[in-house]
Scaffold this motif. Structure first.
Motif, PDB file in Angstrom:
ATOM      1  N   CYS A 114       0.831  -1.206   0.000  1.00 44.24           N
ATOM      2  CA  CYS A 114       0.000   0.000   0.000  1.00 44.24           C
ATOM      3  C   CYS A 114       0.863   1.251   0.000  1.00 44.24           C
ATOM      4  O   CYS A 114       2.050   1.199   0.319  1.00 44.24           O
ATOM      5  N   VAL A 115       0.228   2.372  -0.335  1.00 44.31           N
ATOM      6  CA  VAL A 115       0.906   3.654  -0.266  1.00 44.31           C
ATOM      7  C   VAL A 115       1.006   4.085   1.194  1.00 44.31           C
ATOM      8  O   VAL A 115       2.077   4.402   1.688  1.00 44.31           O
ATOM      9  N   ILE A 116      -0.137   4.087   1.914  1.00 44.95           N
ATOM     10  CA  ILE A 116      -0.166   4.544   3.303  1.00 44.95           C
ATOM     11  C   ILE A 116      -0.831   3.497   4.192  1.00 44.95           C
ATOM     12  O   ILE A 116      -1.970   3.095   3.943  1.00 44.95           O
ATOM     13  N   ASP A 117      -0.116   3.087   5.237  1.00 45.49           N
ATOM     14  CA  ASP A 117      -0.684   2.260   6.307  1.00 45.49           C
ATOM     15  C   ASP A 117      -1.034   3.224   7.435  1.00 45.49           C
ATOM     16  O   ASP A 117      -0.153   3.856   8.016  1.00 45.49           O
ATOM     17  N   ARG A 118      -2.316   3.332   7.750  1.00 46.53           N
ATOM     18  CA  ARG A 118      -2.755   4.245   8.808  1.00 46.53           C
ATOM     19  C   ARG A 118      -2.352   3.736  10.200  1.00 46.53           C
ATOM     20  O   ARG A 118      -2.590   4.415  11.189  1.00 46.53           O
ATOM     21  N   GLU A 119      -1.782   2.543  10.258  1.00 51.22           N
ATOM     22  CA  GLU A 119      -1.316   1.943  11.513  1.00 51.22           C
ATOM     23  C   GLU A 119      -2.442   1.815  12.542  1.00 51.22           C
ATOM     24  O   GLU A 119      -2.314   2.190  13.694  1.00 51.22           O
ATOM     25  N   GLU A 120      -3.543   1.226  12.067  1.00 48.44           N
ATOM     26  CA  GLU A 120      -4.698   1.015  12.940  1.00 48.44           C
ATOM     27  C   GLU A 120      -5.099  -0.457  12.975  1.00 48.44           C
ATOM     28  O   GLU A 120      -6.281  -0.789  13.031  1.00 48.44           O
ATOM     29  N   GLY A 121      -4.101  -1.343  12.923  1.00 49.25           N
ATOM     30  CA  GLY A 121      -4.372  -2.764  13.118  1.00 49.25           C
ATOM     31  C   GLY A 121      -4.284  -3.645  11.895  1.00 49.25           C
ATOM     32  O   GLY A 121      -4.393  -4.867  12.010  1.00 49.25           O
ATOM     33  N   ALA A 122      -4.082  -3.089  10.729  1.00 43.47           N
ATOM     34  CA  ALA A 122      -4.070  -3.896   9.511  1.00 43.47           C
ATOM     35  C   ALA A 122      -2.932  -4.917   9.495  1.00 43.47           C
ATOM     36  O   ALA A 122      -3.135  -6.058   9.056  1.00 43.47           O
ATOM     37  N   VAL A 123      -1.762  -4.547   9.967  1.00 39.80           N
ATOM     38  CA  VAL A 123      -0.608  -5.457   9.912  1.00 39.80           C
ATOM     39  C   VAL A 123      -0.932  -6.775  10.609  1.00 39.80           C
ATOM     40  O   VAL A 123      -0.733  -7.853  10.039  1.00 39.80           O
ATOM     41  N   ASP A 124      -1.454  -6.709  11.823  1.00 39.02           N
ATOM     42  CA  ASP A 124      -1.757  -7.930  12.581  1.00 39.02           C
ATOM     43  C   ASP A 124      -2.918  -8.714  11.976  1.00 39.02           C
ATOM     44  O   ASP A 124      -2.878  -9.944  11.906  1.00 39.02           O
ATOM     45  N   LYS A 125      -3.957  -8.005  11.533  1.00 37.35           N
ATOM     46  CA  LYS A 125      -5.108  -8.688  10.927  1.00 37.35           C
ATOM     47  C   LYS A 125      -4.703  -9.413   9.645  1.00 37.35           C
ATOM     48  O   LYS A 125      -5.156 -10.525   9.378  1.00 37.35           O
ATOM     49  N   LEU A 126      -3.857  -8.786   8.859  1.00 36.37           N
ATOM     50  CA  LEU A 126      -3.407  -9.412   7.618  1.00 36.37           C
ATOM     51  C   LEU A 126      -2.473 -10.582   7.903  1.00 36.37           C
ATOM     52  O   LEU A 126      -2.558 -11.622   7.238  1.00 36.37           O
ATOM     53  N   LEU A 127      -1.592 -10.436   8.874  1.00 34.63           N
ATOM     54  CA  LEU A 127      -0.702 -11.552   9.235  1.00 34.63           C
ATOM     55  C   LEU A 127      -1.503 -12.781   9.648  1.00 34.63           C
ATOM     56  O   LEU A 127      -1.124 -13.914   9.333  1.00 34.63           O
ATOM     57  N   ALA A 128      -2.616 -12.565  10.334  1.00 31.97           N
ATOM     58  CA  ALA A 128      -3.491 -13.676  10.735  1.00 31.97           C
ATOM     59  C   ALA A 128      -4.062 -14.404   9.520  1.00 31.97           C
ATOM     60  O   ALA A 128      -4.464 -15.565   9.617  1.00 31.97           O
ATOM     61  N   GLU A 129      -4.075 -13.728   8.376  1.00 27.62           N
ATOM     62  CA  GLU A 129      -4.558 -14.317   7.118  1.00 27.62           C
ATOM     63  C   GLU A 129      -3.404 -14.795   6.233  1.00 27.62           C
ATOM     64  O   GLU A 129      -3.606 -15.142   5.073  1.00 27.62           O
ATOM     65  N   GLY A 130      -2.179 -14.741   6.764  1.00 22.73           N
ATOM     66  CA  GLY A 130      -1.017 -15.173   5.993  1.00 22.73           C
ATOM     67  C   GLY A 130      -0.514 -14.138   5.007  1.00 22.73           C
ATOM     68  O   GLY A 130       0.153 -14.486   4.029  1.00 22.73           O
ATOM     69  N   ILE A 131      -0.830 -12.874   5.255  1.00 25.94           N
ATOM     70  CA  ILE A 131      -0.445 -11.791   4.340  1.00 25.94           C
ATOM     71  C   ILE A 131       0.420 -10.781   5.082  1.00 25.94           C
ATOM     72  O   ILE A 131       0.022 -10.257   6.127  1.00 25.94           O
ATOM     73  N   THR A 132       1.584 -10.496   4.526  1.00 30.05           N
ATOM     74  CA  THR A 132       2.465  -9.474   5.075  1.00 30.05           C
ATOM     75  C   THR A 132       2.178  -8.154   4.370  1.00 30.05           C
ATOM     76  O   THR A 132       2.177  -8.105   3.141  1.00 30.05           O
ATOM     77  N   LEU A 133       1.920  -7.107   5.164  1.00 31.25           N
ATOM     78  CA  LEU A 133       1.654  -5.789   4.586  1.00 31.25           C
ATOM     79  C   LEU A 133       2.954  -5.017   4.428  1.00 31.25           C
ATOM     80  O   LEU A 133       3.693  -4.810   5.387  1.00 31.25           O
ATOM     81  N   LEU A 134       3.213  -4.606   3.207  1.00 36.01           N
ATOM     82  CA  LEU A 134       4.342  -3.745   2.880  1.00 36.01           C
ATOM     83  C   LEU A 134       3.772  -2.360   2.603  1.00 36.01           C
ATOM     84  O   LEU A 134       2.756  -2.249   1.917  1.00 36.01           O
ATOM     85  N   SER A 135       4.401  -1.326   3.127  1.00 33.01           N
ATOM     86  CA  SER A 135       3.859   0.014   2.900  1.00 33.01           C
ATOM     87  C   SER A 135       4.977   0.986   2.562  1.00 33.01           C
ATOM     88  O   SER A 135       6.066   0.910   3.132  1.00 33.01           O
ATOM     89  N   LEU A 136       4.673   1.870   1.632  1.00 38.82           N
ATOM     90  CA  LEU A 136       5.621   2.929   1.303  1.00 38.82           C
ATOM     91  C   LEU A 136       5.714   3.900   2.473  1.00 38.82           C
ATOM     92  O   LEU A 136       6.797   4.288   2.889  1.00 38.82           O
ATOM     93  N   LEU A 137       4.549   4.271   3.011  1.00 34.72           N
ATOM     94  CA  LEU A 137       4.482   5.240   4.098  1.00 34.72           C
ATOM     95  C   LEU A 137       3.592   4.725   5.217  1.00 34.72           C
ATOM     96  O   LEU A 137       2.672   3.958   4.968  1.00 34.72           O
ATOM     97  N   LYS A 138       3.866   5.190   6.423  1.00 34.46           N
ATOM     98  CA  LYS A 138       3.050   4.873   7.587  1.00 34.46           C
ATOM     99  C   LYS A 138       2.541   6.169   8.192  1.00 34.46           C
ATOM    100  O   LYS A 138       3.116   7.233   7.958  1.00 34.46           O
ATOM    101  N   ARG A 139       1.482   6.082   8.967  1.00 31.31           N
ATOM    102  CA  ARG A 139       0.907   7.281   9.584  1.00 31.31           C
ATOM    103  C   ARG A 139       1.970   8.086  10.327  1.00 31.31           C
ATOM    104  O   ARG A 139       1.983   9.303  10.300  1.00 31.31           O
ATOM    105  N   ARG A 140       2.871   7.401  10.997  1.00 25.72           N
ATOM    106  CA  ARG A 140       3.911   8.092  11.784  1.00 25.72           C
ATOM    107  C   ARG A 140       4.865   8.934  10.934  1.00 25.72           C
ATOM    108  O   ARG A 140       5.579   9.778  11.454  1.00 25.72           O
ATOM    109  N   ASP A 141       4.879   8.688   9.618  1.00 21.86           N
ATOM    110  CA  ASP A 141       5.753   9.476   8.730  1.00 21.86           C
ATOM    111  C   ASP A 141       5.207  10.896   8.501  1.00 21.86           C
ATOM    112  O   ASP A 141       5.946  11.764   8.038  1.00 21.86           O
ATOM    113  N   PHE A 142       3.917  11.095   8.813  1.00 18.82           N
ATOM    114  CA  PHE A 142       3.275  12.377   8.556  1.00 18.82           C
ATOM    115  C   PHE A 142       3.212  13.219   9.833  1.00 18.82           C
ATOM    116  O   PHE A 142       3.262  12.684  10.930  1.00 18.82           O
TER     117      PHE A 142
END
Length: 172
Positions: free
Chosen positions: A142-170
């Motif tokens: 994704c372009v932006i991960d708002r850092e509101e739980g997606a990483v863990d929810k996706l990992l539970a589905e066997g998916i690693t989230l890669l992000s260009l930017l995170k909320r903390r970058d702004f």
């Protein structure tokens, strides 16, 4: 364009403050209007050029989710040389009646591409649908991960989230 400049420009053109209902149903006091940075050709170009470096090496097909990720995945395909599938929220009821248009995904390593991710809900739904069609999905980008739980929810589905930017970058 360097990453810090991309952050400044995305924030300037797309960060909104107010009360916004997110796709997840949650209410947020801030919102990244992705269409504002996606509609800016030079900014979109700079974003995607940075994202190319995040594509896992074994990726065979890029899968852009309707609607926001379509411009991103199209340009990402152009710069990476990888074929693209355009993924609908539901299969259309006419013509080919497909969920995923474009490149074939069956028995291929597919990278889901999204714009802004909050909970990862649409990625999870689309990953389930694409896996039913034979896609092998281990990553989403994704372009932006708002850092509101997606990483863990996706990992539970066997998916690693890669992000260009995170909320903390702004700025906060």
């Amino acid at each position: 364009m360097i990453k810090s400049e991309i952050v400044k420009q995305i924030y300037a053109v797309s960060h909104l403050v107010g009360s916004f209902q997110l796709r997840s149903g949650r209410i947020s006091s801030e919102y990244f209007d992705k269409y504002q940075f996606e509609a800016n050709p030079s900014l979109l170009d700079a974003v995607v050029k940075q994202m190319v470096n995040l594509i896992p090496s074994n990726t065979e097909v890029l899968a852009g989710l309707e609607l926001g990720a379509i411009s991103i995945v199209t340009l990402l395909s152009h710069y990476s040389g990888l074929p693209t599938a355009f993924v609908r929220k539901e299969a259309k009821k006419y013509g080919t009646s497909r969920l995923a248009e474009g490149a074939q995904i069956n028995n291929r390593k597919v990278l889901i591409v999204e714009d802004v991710v909050t909970s990862g809900g649409q990625i999870i739904i689309s990953a389930h649908q694409l896996r039913e069609l034979g896609a092998e999905i281990d990553y989403a980008l994704c372009v932006i991960d708002r850092e509101e739980g997606a990483v863990d929810k996706l990992l539970a589905e066997g998916i690693t989230l890669l992000s260009l930017l995170k909320r903390r970058d702004f700025p906060t």
